[in-house]
Design a protein around this motif. Structure first.
Motif, PDB file in Angstrom:
ATOM      1  N   ASP A  50     104.193-111.293   1.110  1.00 31.43           N
ATOM      2  CA  ASP A  50     104.840-111.168  -0.184  1.00 31.43           C
ATOM      3  C   ASP A  50     105.811-112.352  -0.379  1.00 31.43           C
ATOM      4  N   PRO A  51     105.441-113.465  -1.105  1.00 26.39           N
ATOM      5  CA  PRO A  51     104.182-113.854  -1.809  1.00 26.39           C
ATOM      6  C   PRO A  51     103.177-113.874  -0.440  1.00 26.39           C
ATOM      7  N   ASP A  52     101.840-113.768  -1.035  1.00 26.46           N
ATOM      8  CA  ASP A  52     100.714-113.841  -0.233  1.00 26.46           C
ATOM      9  C   ASP A  52     100.440-115.016   0.794  1.00 26.46           C
ATOM     10  N   ALA A  53      99.604-115.099   1.443  1.00 19.68           N
ATOM     11  CA  ALA A  53      99.301-116.354   2.250  1.00 19.68           C
ATOM     12  C   ALA A  53      98.827-117.540   1.602  1.00 19.68           C
ATOM     13  N   ALA A  54      98.190-117.250   0.676  1.00 15.43           N
ATOM     14  CA  ALA A  54      97.764-118.481  -0.173  1.00 15.43           C
ATOM     15  C   ALA A  54      98.844-119.115  -0.744  1.00 15.43           C
ATOM     16  N   THR A  55      99.587-118.301  -1.602  1.00 16.78           N
ATOM     17  CA  THR A  55     101.115-119.135  -2.257  1.00 16.78           C
ATOM     18  C   THR A  55     101.830-119.699  -1.040  1.00 16.78           C
ATOM     19  N   MET A  56     102.190-118.851  -0.053  1.00  8.92           N
ATOM     20  CA  MET A  56     102.940-119.452   0.959  1.00  8.92           C
ATOM     21  C   MET A  56     102.486-120.836   1.590  1.00  8.92           C
ATOM     22  N   LEU A  57     101.229-120.776   1.535  1.00  9.12           N
ATOM     23  CA  LEU A  57     100.508-122.086   1.887  1.00  9.12           C
ATOM     24  C   LEU A  57     100.851-123.407   0.945  1.00  9.12           C
ATOM     25  N   GLU A  58     100.845-122.884  -0.547  1.00  7.22           N
ATOM     26  CA  GLU A  58     101.112-124.111  -1.336  1.00  7.22           C
ATOM     27  C   GLU A  58     102.524-124.511  -1.355  1.00  7.22           C
ATOM     28  N   ILE A  59     103.429-123.495  -1.030  1.00 12.09           N
ATOM     29  CA  ILE A  59     104.937-123.724  -0.907  1.00 12.09           C
ATOM     30  C   ILE A  59     105.086-124.936   0.465  1.00 12.09           C
ATOM     31  N   ALA A  60     104.446-124.378   1.353  1.00 15.43           N
ATOM     32  CA  ALA A  60     104.667-125.187   2.617  1.00 15.43           C
ATOM     33  C   ALA A  60     103.987-126.679   2.549  1.00 15.43           C
ATOM     34  N   GLN A  61     102.978-126.830   1.694  1.00 17.43           N
ATOM     35  CA  GLN A  61     102.171-127.976   1.489  1.00 17.43           C
ATOM     36  C   GLN A  61     103.145-128.979   0.542  1.00 17.43           C
ATOM     37  N   SER A  62     104.020-128.039  -0.427  1.00 21.99           N
ATOM     38  CA  SER A  62     104.845-128.859  -1.375  1.00 21.99           C
ATOM     39  C   SER A  62     106.085-129.354  -0.655  1.00 21.99           C
ATOM     40  N   ILE A  63     106.372-128.487   0.308  1.00 21.20           N
ATOM     41  CA  ILE A  63     107.479-128.947   1.237  1.00 21.20           C
ATOM     42  C   ILE A  63     107.528-130.186   2.057  1.00 21.20           C
ATOM     43  N   LYS A  64     106.044-130.220   2.682  1.00 13.08           N
ATOM     44  CA  LYS A  64     105.661-131.407   3.402  1.00 13.08           C
ATOM     45  C   LYS A  64     105.554-132.661   2.384  1.00 13.08           C
ATOM     46  N   ALA A  65     105.093-132.366   1.414  1.00 16.47           N
ATOM     47  CA  ALA A  65     104.870-133.574   0.495  1.00 16.47           C
ATOM     48  C   ALA A  65     106.109-134.226   0.061  1.00 16.47           C
ATOM     49  N   THR A  66     107.496-133.554   0.213  1.00 15.64           N
ATOM     50  CA  THR A  66     108.466-134.076  -0.100  1.00 15.64           C
ATOM     51  C   THR A  66     109.809-134.568   0.959  1.00 15.64           C
ATOM     52  N   THR A  67     108.751-134.814   1.986  1.00 16.93           N
ATOM     53  CA  THR A  67     109.719-135.032   3.124  1.00 16.93           C
ATOM     54  C   THR A  67     110.501-136.220   3.240  1.00 16.93           C
ATOM     55  N   LYS A  68     109.993-137.260   2.398  1.00 12.20           N
ATOM     56  CA  LYS A  68     110.639-138.600   2.341  1.00 12.20           C
ATOM     57  C   LYS A  68     111.331-138.722   0.811  1.00 12.20           C
ATOM     58  N   SER A 113     116.082-147.374  -9.651  1.00  7.14           N
ATOM     59  CA  SER A 113     117.088-146.056 -10.434  1.00  7.14           C
ATOM     60  C   SER A 113     116.341-145.389 -11.239  1.00  7.14           C
ATOM     61  N   ALA A 114     115.098-145.803 -11.367  1.00  6.01           N
ATOM     62  CA  ALA A 114     114.097-145.085 -12.237  1.00  6.01           C
ATOM     63  C   ALA A 114     112.773-144.544 -11.450  1.00  6.01           C
ATOM     64  N   GLY A 115     113.253-143.933 -10.383  1.00  8.35           N
ATOM     65  CA  GLY A 115     112.321-143.376  -9.353  1.00  8.35           C
ATOM     66  C   GLY A 115     111.571-142.251 -10.058  1.00  8.35           C
ATOM     67  N   ALA A 116     110.700-141.919  -9.441  1.00  6.95           N
ATOM     68  CA  ALA A 116     109.823-140.587 -10.067  1.00  6.95           C
ATOM     69  C   ALA A 116     110.773-139.314  -9.929  1.00  6.95           C
ATOM     70  N   ARG A 117     111.064-138.493 -10.481  1.00  7.09           N
ATOM     71  CA  ARG A 117     111.583-137.061 -10.192  1.00  7.09           C
ATOM     72  C   ARG A 117     110.889-135.861 -10.138  1.00  7.09           C
ATOM     73  N   GLY A 118     110.980-135.055  -9.760  1.00  7.80           N
ATOM     74  CA  GLY A 118     110.351-133.733  -9.615  1.00  7.80           C
ATOM     75  C   GLY A 118     111.312-132.791  -8.980  1.00  7.80           C
ATOM     76  N   ASP A 119     110.603-131.533  -9.088  1.00  9.34           N
ATOM     77  CA  ASP A 119     111.463-130.190  -8.303  1.00  9.34           C
ATOM     78  C   ASP A 119     110.456-129.683  -7.432  1.00  9.34           C
ATOM     79  N   LEU A 120     111.015-128.849  -6.491  1.00  8.95           N
ATOM     80  CA  LEU A 120     110.771-128.069  -5.592  1.00  8.95           C
ATOM     81  C   LEU A 120     110.938-126.590  -5.681  1.00  8.95           C
ATOM     82  N   GLN A 121     110.079-125.693  -5.689  1.00  3.73           N
ATOM     83  CA  GLN A 121     110.630-124.219  -5.898  1.00  3.73           C
ATOM     84  C   GLN A 121     110.275-123.389  -4.865  1.00  3.73           C
ATOM     85  N   ILE A 122     111.186-122.622  -4.464  1.00  4.13           N
ATOM     86  CA  ILE A 122     111.079-121.672  -2.973  1.00  4.13           C
ATOM     87  C   ILE A 122     111.481-120.500  -3.548  1.00  4.13           C
ATOM     88  N   PRO A 123     110.814-119.426  -3.217  1.00  2.00           N
ATOM     89  CA  PRO A 123     111.469-118.128  -3.277  1.00  2.00           C
ATOM     90  C   PRO A 123     112.472-117.714  -2.482  1.00  2.00           C
TER      91      PRO A 123
END
Length: 271
Positions: A149-167, A192-202
């Protein structure tokens, strides 16, 4: 023939009699006269001569309660004793313990030595530590079966999002009303106008891991931890009382043993 000659012949005869081979029975102790005039003790009571052990000795180590009960049921007697040590997470049976009216040797023992599972050990090794995004994400992916909880599928998405923002370069963090933690980052740092985003983690997640081989899985809450050092994000978690969960699992193992034997389990360590 003189008396002297007779005495010499008598002594010689006794010497020959002492040197003559004689058949002996296994299981006895004999005194043998040697030609040098000594007396040697020959012990034929050992198992290599009789083919029978005098008593049971040795320590047998098992890894689960079922094996403990099987061995204990085969070798116990009315004087057998069982001890538990919650700090060492072990159970020891003295199968040839002292009886009330006569001593025992205490040399035949059975020990339950529980082995930690690989998954439990790995969760505890990372507990309370902060690591880089890639290592944290890989850890989550490698331990998806333990995430409930969250389930494995949700945590996999979170893990992949973390990997995608390593740089990416992280700029700020905030706590949402949902309890999640949001990190704002910039992906393209060259302009200065770099792409912005956010990462959400429980804020917290729950895992279920068996502490010992052969044991059931026990649930624990893991509280999400992070550190934002400049633009570098490190991540980790803190487990909720893992040793208490291990002791609870040990208590369940001990209860299974107690229900399967007809002697009380003593709290302590045998002499």
């Amino acid at each position: 023939m003189t008396n002297t000659d007779t005495s010499v012949q008598a002594v010689a005869a006794l010497a020959q009699q002492a040197l003559a081979p004689k058949e002996v029975e296994p299981g006895g102790i004999y005194l043998v006269a040697t030609a040098a005039g000594h007396v040697e003790r020959v012990d034929l009571t050992g198992p290599e001569y009789t083919g029978t052990l005098a008593r049971k000795t040795g320590v047998t180590v098992v890894r689960d309660s079922a094996s403990f009960l099987t061995y204990y049921g085969k070798h116990k007697d009315d004087a057998s004793e069982v001890y538990s040590d919650v700090e060492k997470l072990s159970v020891t049976a003295v199968l040839d313990a002292h009886a009330a009216d006569e001593p025992g040797f205490g040399e035949h023992r059975l020990t339950l030595a529980l082995r930690r599972t690989k998954a439990w050990t790995e969760w505890l090794e990372l507990d309370g530590k902060l690591v880089d995004q890639d290592r944290f994400a890989n850890f989550l992916e490698d331990h998806l079966p333990n995430l409930v909880d969250p389930d494995a599928a949700t945590m996999l998405e979170i893990a992949q999002s973390i990997k995608a923002t390593t740089k990416a370069e992280f700029q700020s963090s905030s706590r949402l009303q949902s309890g999640e933690r949001k990190f704002v980052f910039t992906e393209d740092t060259k302009t200065s106008a770099g792409a912005r985003g956010d990462l959400q983690i429980p804020e917290t997640f729950r895992i279920a891991v068996p502490p010992f081989e052969g044991a059931d899985a026990y649930s624990m809450t893991a509280r999400f931890k992070y550190r934002l050092n400049g633009s570098v994000l490190t991540l980790g978690f803190k487990l909720e009382q893992p040793e208490e969960r291990a002791k609870a699992a040990f208590t369940d193992v001990l209860n299974a043993i107690s229900e399967g034997i007809d002697t009380p389990v003593l709290n302590g360590t045998p002499a």
